[in-house]
Every structure is written in C-alpha cells, then in structure tokens.
Design an enzyme around this catalytic site. Structure first.
Site, short mmCIF file in Angstrom:
data_model
loop_
_atom_site.label_atom_id
_atom_site.label_comp_id
_atom_site.label_asym_id
_atom_site.label_seq_id
_atom_site.Cartn_x
_atom_site.Cartn_y
_atom_site.Cartn_z
N PHE A 146 0.81 -1.23 0.00
CA PHE A 146 0.00 0.00 0.00
C PHE A 146 0.83 1.27 0.00
CE2 PHE A 146 0.80 -0.16 4.61
CZ PHE A 146 1.03 1.18 4.87
N LYS A 151 -1.25 -7.10 -9.38
CA LYS A 151 -2.26 -7.17 -8.31
C LYS A 151 -1.77 -6.25 -7.21
CE LYS A 151 -3.25 -8.41 -4.70
NZ LYS A 151 -3.54 -7.45 -3.60
N GLU A 196 -5.00 -3.83 -2.13
CA GLU A 196 -6.43 -3.52 -2.17
C GLU A 196 -6.77 -2.23 -1.41
OE1 GLU A 196 -4.76 -5.89 -0.74
OE2 GLU A 196 -5.77 -6.83 0.97
N SER A 233 5.05 -7.14 3.40
CA SER A 233 5.55 -7.47 4.74
C SER A 233 6.32 -8.80 4.73
CB SER A 233 4.38 -7.54 5.72
OG SER A 233 3.48 -8.54 5.29
N CYS A 292 9.56 1.34 3.66
CA CYS A 292 10.46 0.24 4.02
C CYS A 292 11.87 0.76 4.28
CB CYS A 292 10.48 -0.82 2.94
SG CYS A 292 11.30 -0.27 1.47
N GLU A 334 9.04 -4.47 13.28
CA GLU A 334 8.70 -3.39 12.34
C GLU A 334 7.40 -2.74 12.82
OE1 GLU A 334 7.39 -4.35 8.25
OE2 GLU A 334 8.58 -2.63 7.61
#
Ligand code: NAD
Length: 487
Positions: free
Chosen positions: A156, A180, A183, A233, A288, A387
């Site tokens: 995302f 893909k 979402e 992740s 990240c 994280e």
C-alpha cells in the site's frame, strides 16, 4: 460512511485491453485516511478471474515476444510523456487514498517515471555476450529471452512507484504482466493503467486485477505464471517465496524492515537531524526505508536529541493534500491502532517517550498520530525489534561504533541503514561490515535509483535478483547460450 453516494467510484479490472465492470464480485471500501471518508469501492478477483487474465496475458505474450525490442519501447516512450503530463493528478489520487503528503506523492511519481526511462534502455540492457573461436571454428553467444507471463503483487505504501519497479522492465523485455496491487490503494494503479492504455500497449501485455489472498494464491499456483515479483511485509514475502518457488516459478520477494540510523559524535548535527526527520517521519514512517531505531554513539545523544525533539515538535500534521503539511495520516484506522499499540508497549516496557504521538489532537475522523520519539530504549524491547511502520523513532545509546555495528547486525532484518559522520574511516568501516542491502552515508533514505538494484538482506528479502536496475533485466529474462559452427 458515504457508500451510497453516487460520487463513489468502483475500481475494477483491466484485462486484455478492456476495462471490466465489477459485476457481482466482492466489493471493499477504499478510504481517504485524512478524512475517514469512503472514496471508492474495489472489486476483488476470483480464481476464475485470475485464470482468465493469465490466459489473456499468455496469448498476448506469444505475439509480444516477437515484436522487435525497439518497437516494444515506443509505447513506453509515449507513456513517459503521459506520466509527465498527468503527474499532478496521479499524485493527488495517491495522497487521497494513501495519505502521504502531496510533495511525497509527487516525488514517488517522479521515481516511477525514472523506472520507465531506464526500462526504455532495454535494447542495450538485454544484449548478450559473444566470443568467436571458443574452439576451432566455433563461435559462442548468449541471448536473453522473455519468460512469458509475470505477476506483480505490491504493497500500500508506494502504489505508483513499486508496480513500476516491475512491469516496465518486464514488458520491455517481451513478457506480459499481471499486476495485483494492494487492495487499500487501487485507484493510483488504475489511473496509471489508464495512461498506459492511452500509450498504446497492445491488449493483454499489461493487465490489472485487484483483490486479496484469493487472487494472490491463484496467481502463485497458475501454471502460466512464470515469475512472481512481490513487495510487502515479511510474513507474506516468506509465504510468497515458498509457495511460488515450490511451483517452480522464479521469485523475488521483498519484505519488511527495521532500519537503524547510526549517529557518530562527529556528525554535522543540523543536517543530520534534517535527514533523520525525513527518514523517520516522512510518509508517516510508512516506508520500508524509514529510519526506526536511532543509534546514538558516545556523546552524540545530548546535542542530537535536543535539536531533534525541537524540530519534530514543530512539524505540521494534517491532510497531505495541503501544501505545507509535514506529515499525513496512517493508511487505515486499524494500522493507526496497531502503531498506537506499539507506543503503549514501549511505555509499558520502560522506554521514555520524549514525544508521544498519541497526544496529537487532529481531525477525529482521519487516522492521525503525531510523531513519537522514545529515549532509553533497550535492544530487547519490542519497539526496538519489530517493524512498526509508523512515525515512531526509538533511541538506543551505545558507546562505540563497534557496539553500533553489533547492534545493527543483531537485527533479523537487513533492509537499509545509515551512518552520519564526518569520518571517512568510520563510514567505510560501517558500510563494509553492516549486514544490510542498502547503506546511506549521511543520507537518511538510502533509496537506490532506477538504474541500481533495490533490496535488503536477511528477513527483508527472499530471492536472488533484486528489484529494478540490471537485476530486473536478468529477473525478467532467461539466458540461452548458442554455439555455432558452419561447415
Ligand atoms: P502486506 O504484506 O500486507 O501486503 C502486500 C501485498 O500482499 C498486497 O497486495 C496484499 O493484498 C497481499 N497480501 C496480504 N496478505 C496476504 C496473504 N496472506 N496472502 C497473500 N497475499 C497477501 O504489506 P502492506 O501492509 O501492503 O505493505 C507494508 C509492508 O511492505 C511493510 O512491511 C514494508 O516494510 C513492506 N515494504 C517493503 C519494501 C521493500 O522494498 N522491501 C517496499 C515497500 C514496502
């Protein structure tokens, strides 16, 4: 909830050059994190949809691989022009669904454009080697050929740039691609796909579907999908790597991070603080490459923390679409609560909050947290190890550079790290010995440009070939050696 308002658009799939309607598929809301308002609904793909898109992509690939590479570049050149023209719209959409500031969104779009520019060098990048007379009268050369259908599954936090780490290189090399995206942020990739359609990429060469694990699993198991690129992740990266590799596919899976910023006593403090703020609190820490642990060496802590707290306290937090906002909201309510949970855990485990982001009083409907800085953090604490992916910076004090290197190398992650120092020797020792894929020297966000490879080490990366740069060319092509003798 404003789901019933007609202004809420439905985001669906782009398959074989056609925009599809959502039909009776599952629909999920997309929210603006700054207001909490529903701004779109996204359709979720089924396994049948994935089969359909894989078949279409494969049929397109069989024609596309024979198009000369210089002709394959032409839609990408046109796409670059369209991206430049629509960069501001793309950035505004990105801010609306992700929450990052408009400046950050523009910078992300710029990075995406650079990927397209580099992929346009494919005629040179794809060249093989040759050597005559490897044996009496025998010549040898290598060629690189596309793989077939490649799939990309993206997170995302960079909905414009991360997909472009993948598909421009893949299609320039003669593959067909299925994206893909996350979402949570389907609108930016959809807008980018509309521009690509406008650039004239042939039907089926680039395809876009949306959805969750159902769609991902169908891609991982589909026999026509030859390669999978993943960014997200660590637990999901591991799962993708294992599952796709067991299916015999080529995989690169970039995972999560816990990045350390080491500050030596001889660092130039004002510049260092500027870099730390942008690393730890830029994009609300949802990068990240975000600095998450600040390692203060020797006497560095006092001057560093004084200036840092002063500057961070002055940051303006608000809707990222407003030009002078320094930090926007977190992506979802759930994620905001997760990050707030980490802050509570830090306090419970005995760290000392110099700033506590939970005290931020902002728009109640948005998913805002202020910046948090913890002092007296111990290496074993949860906030030092896991994280968080939010605007939380944990300060650990150590005595020497050796201690700093040992601390950084004890992390299970190895994405990025930075050192701030005026000493060339300290910088050289640090970059040589630290176990991380990307190192900054007086650079807070060590993000490699499009023509260099991007990936971490250890639990931050599963695979061999990194994202973009020459690695992407190798990842999206198969090498063949040809031996020739003429009688
Ligand atoms: P995520 O792992 O939740 O989701 C990433 C993608 O995987 C999405 O498309 C999602 O739909 C899909 N997915 C989620 N759960 C799945 C499951 N169980 N099975 C199959 N597919 C699944 O990540 P996110 O929250 O979107 O992104 C944030 C994470 O991404 C952070 O950990 C961050 O460090 C990481 N990230 C890493 C890099 C890098 O270069 N290493 C870059 C950007 C983000």
């Amino acid at each position: 909830m404003i789901a019933s308002q007609p202004s809420v658009q439905t985001v669906s799939f782009y398959i074989n050059g056609q925009w599809e309607s959502a039909g009776n598929r599952r629909l999920m809301p997309v929210t603006n994190p700054a207001t909490g308002a529903e701004i779109a609904q996204v359709a979720y793909a089924t396994a049948e949809d994935v089969d359909r898109v894989a078949q279409a992509a494969h049929a397109a690939y069989l024609k596309w691989r024979d198009v000369p590479v210089v002709e394959r570049m032409q839609p990408l050149y046109r796409y670059k022009t369209l991206l430049e023209k629509h960069a501001n719209e793309l950035a505004a959409t990105l801010t609306a669904e992700n929450g990052k500031t408009i400046d950050d969104a523009r910078a992300e779009v710029r990075r995406g454009i650079q990927m397209v520019e580099v992929a346009c060098g494919m005629p040179t990048l794809m060249m093989g080697d040759s050597l005559n007379d490897v044996s009496a009268g025998i010549d040898c050369h290598t060629i690189r050929q596309p793989l077939g259908v490649c799939a990309g599954i993206t997170p995302f936090n960079f909905p414009a740039m991360v997909p472009m780490w993948m598909w421009p290189f893949a299609i320039a090399a003669g593959n067909a691609f299925i994206l893909k995206p996350s979402e949570k942020v389907p609108m930016t990739p959809s807008m980018a796909a509309k521009l690509l359609h406008g650039a004239g990429v042939p039907a089926g060469v680039f395809n876009l579907i949306h959805g969750d694990k159902v769609a991902v699993d169908a891609l991982l198991h589909h026999p026509l999908v030859r390669a999978v690129s993943f960014v997200g992740s660590t637990p999901v990266a591991k799962y993708i790597y294992k599952t796709a590799a067991a299916e015999g596919k080529r995989v690169q899976a970039l995972g999560g991070a816990k990045n350390h910023l080491v500050v030596m006593p001889d660092a130039q403090m004002p510049k260092t603080v500027e870099n730390i703020i942008s690393s730890a609190f830029g994009a609300a820490g949802e990068r990240c490459l975000a600095g998450s642990v600040l390692v203060a060496v020797g006497d560095a802590a006092e001057p560093l923390l004084k200036l840092l707290v002063e500057k961070v306290s002055a940051m303006r937090i608000g809707d990222g679409i407003e030009e002078d906002v320094g930090m926007g909201p977190l992506v979802t309510k759930e994620h905001k609560e997760r990050v707030a949970g980490y802050i509570k855990k830090g306090v419970d485990e005995g760290a000392r909050p110099l700033l506590d982001g939970r005290s931020h009083n902002g728009n109640d409907d948005g998913f805002f947290l202020g910046p948090t800085i913890f002092d007296n953090v111990q290496p074993g604490m949860t906030i030092a190890r896991e994280e968080i992916f939010g605007p939380v910076l944990s300060v650990i004090r150590v005595k020497t550079l050796e201690d700093a290197i040992a601390l950084v190398n004890s992390s299970p992650f190895g994405n990025a790290t930075s050192i701030f120092t005026s000493s060339g020797k300290a910088a050289r020792d640090y970059s040589a010995r630290v176990e991380a894929g990307m190192v900054g020297i007086n650079v807070g966000v060590a993000a490699p440009m499009a023509f260099f490879p991007f990936a971490g080490w250890k639990n931050s990366f599963f695979g061999d070939l990194h994202a973009h740069g020459k690695d992407a060319v190798m990842f999206y092509t198969e090498q063949k050696v040809v031996m020739t003798r003429w009688f």
